[in-house]
Every structure is written in structure tokens, then in C-alpha cells.
Write an enzyme that holds these catalytic residues in place. Sequence first.
Site, mmCIF file in Angstrom:
data_model
loop_
_atom_site.group_PDB
_atom_site.id
_atom_site.type_symbol
_atom_site.label_atom_id
_atom_site.label_comp_id
_atom_site.label_asym_id
_atom_site.label_seq_id
_atom_site.Cartn_x
_atom_site.Cartn_y
_atom_site.Cartn_z
ATOM 1 N N TYR A 37 54.452 41.473 54.258
ATOM 2 C CA TYR A 37 54.636 40.694 53.039
ATOM 3 C C TYR A 37 53.386 40.691 52.169
ATOM 4 C CZ TYR A 37 58.906 38.543 54.774
ATOM 5 O OH TYR A 37 60.171 38.307 55.208
ATOM 6 N N HIS A 193 61.839 28.810 50.095
ATOM 7 C CA HIS A 193 61.287 29.929 50.865
ATOM 8 C C HIS A 193 60.933 29.537 52.298
ATOM 9 C CE1 HIS A 193 60.295 31.657 46.744
ATOM 10 N NE2 HIS A 193 60.944 32.623 47.340
ATOM 11 N N ARG A 223 58.993 42.918 41.366
ATOM 12 C CA ARG A 223 58.589 43.231 42.738
ATOM 13 C C ARG A 223 59.818 43.696 43.494
ATOM 14 N NH1 ARG A 223 59.813 39.395 46.754
ATOM 15 N NH2 ARG A 223 58.088 40.091 48.032
ATOM 16 N N TYR A 316 64.121 38.519 61.373
ATOM 17 C CA TYR A 316 64.501 37.780 60.164
ATOM 18 C C TYR A 316 65.419 38.619 59.281
ATOM 19 C CZ TYR A 316 64.038 35.395 55.677
ATOM 20 O OH TYR A 316 64.300 34.767 54.497
ATOM 21 N N LYS A 317 65.140 39.910 59.205
ATOM 22 C CA LYS A 317 65.962 40.798 58.392
ATOM 23 C C LYS A 317 67.241 41.220 59.119
ATOM 24 C CE LYS A 317 61.987 42.424 55.712
ATOM 25 N NZ LYS A 317 62.403 42.057 54.349
#
Lengths: 347, 206
Positions: A37, A193, A223, A316-317
Site C-alpha cells: 500500500y 477505511h 490512483r 483481505y483481497k
Amino acid sequence: MGFEFNTETFRNDFTFRNSPRAIARFPFPFDRDDYMYSVNMEPHVPGRPGSVFEHAFDVDEHYLAEMRDRDLVLKEDPLRCQSLPHMEMAGWDLLELIMESKARDYPDWFELHRQGNKWHWINKPMQIEQKFTFLDSSTLPYGPMEYITRQTQGDFTLQDQRDENLWIEAGMVTTQADWSLDFDIGMGFHEWHAPVPLAHEKGVFDRALKFLLKLQHGAPVRRFNWTMTVDPLLDTSPENYPKWGPTRAEITPENVGQRMHLRVELQTLWRLPRSNAIAFPIRCYLIKFDELVTQPKWARRLHRVVRDLHPDLAAYKGFLRNRDTMVAYLSQYDDGAPTSPGWWPED
Amino acid sequence: MTKTVFEKSIRSRPVYDELQPRPGTAHLCVADGEGAEAVCDLFAKAGTAAAEMLARSHIIYVPGPTGTDLFAKVQALGAAQCHRSPSFWAAEPRLRKVLADAHMGLQVYLAGTETLIGLAQRDVIEAGLPHDAVQTEHRGSLSRRVQCVHCKGITENVTTDPFTCSHCGLNLFVRDHYSRRLAAFQGVNIDAEDPGTVPPAVERFK
């Protein structure tokens, strides 16, 4: 414009495909062979002709099919589009931004004629012609945000700015990577978030918020974000997770190339002039592994990124359980050669 | 029971402090269960100013989710108004009326379970009070109010993880992700990817 709009589906028989043109212009999000990240924002200025960066709001071959899919999602679940009462002005700001941009960038498809507050909008691909009064929502069939985002690819959220924070208080969210507008609406920047792992500790959200609070009108930024999706399903919502979750257990070495998709979000951020809100379009692009590996640089790099990704991020993904199968497939296309810096497939 | 110690969590999860007496033109306390003790401690901290503060205080009290009823304790404080309701939902019309009638300088104190604090805080925010006029202190049960992200139904007083949605019957795990608008945590189907594979329920929120 040099291409036709596809007749395709993002559900049931999943006939979604990328043409060779769409593959070549796919926004591959990795500019190096590893990923962690970061704030990774850059000015959203017009990019290379033909690329997804050429125009403010990219219109591609999937436009009409995506709009049909959005309509189906909204018929099933109207809570995917919500706007708190004080956000209507931001909706008008967004409508103006999109109509002006599309009429300027795609004059063969979109026209906007204005006489004072009397506006005339023409969307030829969707066969829509609308005369309405700007800032008078009784002259449109939906609220301004819903009206224009039913005609624009990508999800959208609108953030109000107050108390040195951003508040997610309106949105059209039907192509999301597993988050719920209905649950998150009304939250502050760090709250919505909150479930993201690792990034808070790295200070990513503190820096991003500080940056965004100062975002200027006329100077949008962009982004990337990314994840993996089984089948070209746009609507990977938490609401429908019991329906699509089981497909994650169906990936095999034989079908991974056809069914596993890299899902890229081209996110842009725009300060809106009247409301001072921030518009956040989240444009989703899908590409199956079999299509992606036709670009040798991307195949090598994706192999390395997936193989080496922090396990918390893979979890998480949502692809931790399939990572070994994905890496085995991608390794066939990685000869170990160095990759050039940057995203572009040929550079 | 003293102040609750919470595990480190994510940033949408509410945090609570200890109630402290503050100067105000009026004082509204809303408490359930063991929250009564936090209200008593609040006035004890006020010391010699307690009598004057109580003369301008309104206490709304609801028994806790496990049946704890300490109304006698808060009643004994001698506030100008002290009301017991059988449930939060029974108390809510009164709470909204008090908030609608409030003048500048009202101090709000919320104490007890997260559910009571969350629901009352939602009414306080909707009434337009500045957020710095509200203090919260957790006491008592850690049971949670959880929204099923799939069917949108809310299950009250969840003590185990996973649990069964009281509306649609799916097996849900309980996230720390919290919505102040819903005053609820989020519940997500735990066996979506492997239907039928549900780990045993653990009592996490006693």
C-alpha cells in the site's frame, strides 16, 4: 471511435470479453515487480491517446453492457444508490462535471446544450435525450447523482468536507470490491477505511486525508487499486457474498486462466465547485488471466506480485486460498527476465 | 463493575471514556444496566457541586440486557427528573423530546452497554447537538447489536461469534466494523465459500 459496444453479460453466462484493443489498453496497475500500500496519487491529466487516461471519464467497449448490469443491480437492491439529503448540490456538481467532460471528449456520442439553467443532454449510445432545468431535480427522472451515474461507467461516492474530515454521504455503488455503501454511508475517512489491513499502521490514510482536504477544483488526481475476482462479476458486493462466495472454491489449474480475473480500479478524485464536496469515481476494469498473459511484461510481473504479496493482503483481497494455483499458472509465463519500470506493456 | 478494557481494534470501532462532570445549563444522563454505577460515580466526582448539578439533571434509565436493574441507585441520587423505562425503544420518544427541547449548554452523559450508548448517541447526533457535548462510558455487558449485511436485519444482544441471523438464518461472523448511523456492528456470512463449514460459536461478547 474505432470500436463497437459489446453485447455481453457480467452474470449468469458471463459472456464478457476484452477485444485485443481493450487488452492492449488495459490499465495494468503494477509499475514494479512487488506491491505494498502507498498513497500513490498523481495528477489526473490527459494521458496517451487511446489509453484509459486519454479522457477525464473513459468510455470503452463495455459501456452499454455495464449500464444494463447497473440497472439490474438497482432493480434487485435500491439501497446501492443513496444520497443523504444535504448532498444534492454535490450531485448536481457531479452531473455537470460528467456532462461537460463527455460532451467535450466524445462529441460524436454526447452533446450538452445550455441556455442559462435550461439544459439539453443527448446520450446517443444509450438513446437518451433529456431537457431539464439545472438545479431543479423535479425536472429529472432521478436525483442528479443517480441520473448521471446510470449513464457513466464506474462506481461513484461523494464526500462532504467538514471538521477537517471527509464524510462519505452519497454514492452509486454496484461494481464494488466487497464493501457496502449502505453500511458505510455517513462514516468519516478513517472509519470507512477501518477494515483495510496494514495501511493504517503505515500512516497511509493519515497522509491521504491530509492531501485530499487540500484538493483543488480543476486539479483532479488519480490512483489505482486492485483485487482478484472469480468470473467477470462486476457486482462483488458483500450483500450478495453468499451467492458469489462459493465460486472462490471452484478454481482449478484447468480453469484458472479463464475464470480468475485481475480487477483494477482506476480511482479519480475531483473537488466539486459549488458544494466543496469531493467526487470519487471508482472505475472497474476486468481482465481474465488468459487475456492478461498475452502481454509478456505483465505476465512476468503479475506472477512476481502475486507470489510475493503479504499474506494479510492476499487474505483481505480474498485470494489466499487460490494463490498457489494462480502462481503455478502465471509461473509458466515468467522466464525470469527483468521487467522495465512503469505500467506500459511495450516500454 | 469498573470501566471496561477493550482489545485494540480497527478505527471504526467506537471507544469510550469515563464520564466527567462538566459545567452546563442542564444535564441529561441516559444509562442501562451497570451504567447506573457510572452515573453515580459521575455525581460523586462533582463533589460539592453535585447538588446544584442534580437540580438541573434528567436521568433516563433502562434495565440491562441481562436483567440488571439498578434503578433504585440512580433514583436515590435525587435528580430533578428520574425516569425508568422498560426498554430503550420505550424510552426513545422521551429522549427525543428532551433533546428537541434542549437549550444551549446541555451536557449529555451516556453510560452502559454499547447498544444503549450507540442508539442514544444516534438520537443525540440527529438532534444536532455538538459531538463534544456528549460523553460516553461503557459498563456492563459486551453484547452487540449486529446488522446482517446480506438481509439488512438487525439482531440484538449478540454474545457469540459466529451467530445465526435472527432474520434470514445465515451463519454470520461479527466484524469490529461499526456504523454509527445504524448503531450496529457488521455481520458477514462465515460459510459463504464453503457452505456448511461453520466453526463452533464462541462467547466473545459476554
